[in-house]
Design a protein around this motif. Structure first.
Motif, PDB file in Angstrom:
ATOM      1  N   GLN A 215       0.843  -1.200   0.000  1.00  0.00           N
ATOM      2  CA  GLN A 215       0.000   0.000   0.000  1.00  0.00           C
ATOM      3  C   GLN A 215       0.876   1.247   0.000  1.00  0.00           C
ATOM      4  O   GLN A 215       0.883   2.037   0.937  1.00  0.00           O
ATOM      5  N   ASP A 245      -0.571  -3.624  -3.863  1.00  0.00           N
ATOM      6  CA  ASP A 245      -1.397  -2.470  -3.510  1.00  0.00           C
ATOM      7  C   ASP A 245      -2.062  -2.597  -2.144  1.00  0.00           C
ATOM      8  O   ASP A 245      -2.305  -1.584  -1.489  1.00  0.00           O
ATOM      9  N   ASP A 246      -2.408  -3.827  -1.744  1.00  0.00           N
ATOM     10  CA  ASP A 246      -3.293  -3.980  -0.573  1.00  0.00           C
ATOM     11  C   ASP A 246      -4.456  -3.009  -0.746  1.00  0.00           C
ATOM     12  O   ASP A 246      -4.787  -2.213   0.136  1.00  0.00           O
ATOM     13  N   THR A 252      -5.556   3.832  -3.211  1.00  0.00           N
ATOM     14  CA  THR A 252      -4.501   2.838  -2.994  1.00  0.00           C
ATOM     15  C   THR A 252      -4.461   1.828  -4.143  1.00  0.00           C
ATOM     16  O   THR A 252      -4.046   0.688  -3.956  1.00  0.00           O
TER      17      THR A 252
END
Length: 369
Positions: A215, A245-246, A252
């Motif tokens: 992230q 990315d989470d 995000t």
């Protein structure tokens, strides 16, 4: 000279010449033997013909605590050119994509909808066909009742301890990676030591890697732990690096990704690439709107000379790391000329806008003299 003496002299001369040639051959052969054994994760990559496929292995939807419905998430990644995507809702297997319409959102997502906290005006699921979109959809979820782990190529979820989850995913022939470990090494240093991770990595061969960017770059300690793991386990136990990315909401999305280098885009090859480290990772703080990113065109390894060379464009600087320390800067590393190399090296390539592209680690052994 008598005949017997001549025969003895001739035999002795031949023996001396034979031993001399043998000794010369041994010396020449010894000089040609590689001084370094370099475990190259890209050894089977054909840089001129293999495809480069953008992948994210950590993604959430309204099935858990994400802010967008599954089809919206899929569409957004498709628009950015991703060709490999794992939806990893917390303890929910949001798969297959052709069955989205039969799935239910989480209770928390309905509450967030009422509070205006979703990026959707309604919770309504629509199917997507990954084949039609040219995407490999990976069956996956995030095992979250303990240290978070990405679980891939299986439908297991819901166990309470790390060992239970690892046993269950192994039984289903799944793959696992540790997600954002820096969160745990910071919050509970007594439990989550390097030894805790290496113990599990030694016991469970299907743990293939560690997130070292998550992230954006929420937990820089991810890389501190990762280098410590490599120092303890390489070159015998390979542990690959990932940038994910989470993704929970659009802010995000599209800053972290992995480039899989494969002869074809298929589920089997994606899995093989994850197991063998046929990838490099990217972190772009500005996302896909950033300046041109560094691009790796080829990685060359010369075992005899003990060199690793990067053919890269669009970079500002390159640094090589071993034992958690910078040991060299520049596109080519000569092992003979560097001190401080312990079991592995990996490269980080920096570009405009603080972008980072990173290689997988190379295992290093020095040949016996």
């Amino acid at each position: 000279m008598k005949t017997n003496e001549m025969i003895l002299f001739s035999f002795s001369l031949r023996s001396i010449l034979k031993m001399t040639f043998t000794l010369l051959a041994v010396i020449i052969l010894a000089g040609c033997q590689p001084r370094w054994n370099i475990d190259n994760p890209y050894a089977e990559v054909d840089w001129s013909s293999h495809g480069r496929y953008k992948a994210n292995f950590h993604t959430h939807t309204t099935r858990s605590d994400g802010r967008m419905n599954p089809q919206t998430v899929v569409d957004k990644y498709h628009e950015l050119g991703y060709q490999i995507l794992a939806i990893t809702d917390h303890n929910e297997v949001t798969y297959p994509w052709t069955g989205f319409e039969e799935m239910e959102a989480s209770t928390g997502s309905y509450q967030r909808l009422e509070n205006g906290q979703l990026e959707e005006t309604e919770i309504r699921y629509l199917n997507r066909n990954p084949n039609d979109m040219g995407i490999i959809a990976i069956e996956s979820n995030e095992l979250s009742r303990h240290h978070h782990m990405g679980s891939y190529f299986n439908d297991h979820n819901g166990t309470v301890t790390e060992e239970e989850s690892l046993d269950a995913t192994a039984a289903k022939n799944g793959l696992v990676m540790f997600n954002h470990p820096g969160r745990y090494t910071s919050s509970n240093q007594e439990k989550y030591t390097t030894g805790w991770y290496t113990n599990l990595l030694e016991r469970y061969s299907h743990i293939i890697g560690v997130e070292i960017y998550n992230q954006g770059d929420r937990y820089p300690n991810d890389r501190v732990l990762y280098d410590d793991i490599l120092s303890h386990m390489m070159p015998s136990r390979k542990v690959w690096a990932y940038s994910n990315d989470d993704m929970h909401h659009s802010s995000t999305l599209g800053r972290n990704w992995n480039v899989m280098i494969l002869p074809e885009l298929s589920e089997d090859w994606v899995r093989k690439g994850m197991e063998e480290g046929r990838s490099y990772f990217v972190y772009s703080p500005g996302g896909h709107k950033a300046n041109q990113l560094p691009e790796i065109h080829q990685i060359s390894v010369d075992h005899r000379k003990g060199t690793i060379g990067l053919n890269v464009t669009g970079f500002d600087s390159i640094r090589w790391i071993s034992a958690g320390k910078i040991i060299h800067r520049g596109p080519e590393l000569s092992l003979d000329e560097q001190a401080g190399i312990e079991n592995y090296v990996r490269a980080e390539i920096f570009g405009p806008g603080n972008t980072v592209t990173g290689t997988q680690p190379f295992g290093i052994r020095q040949s016996a003299k």
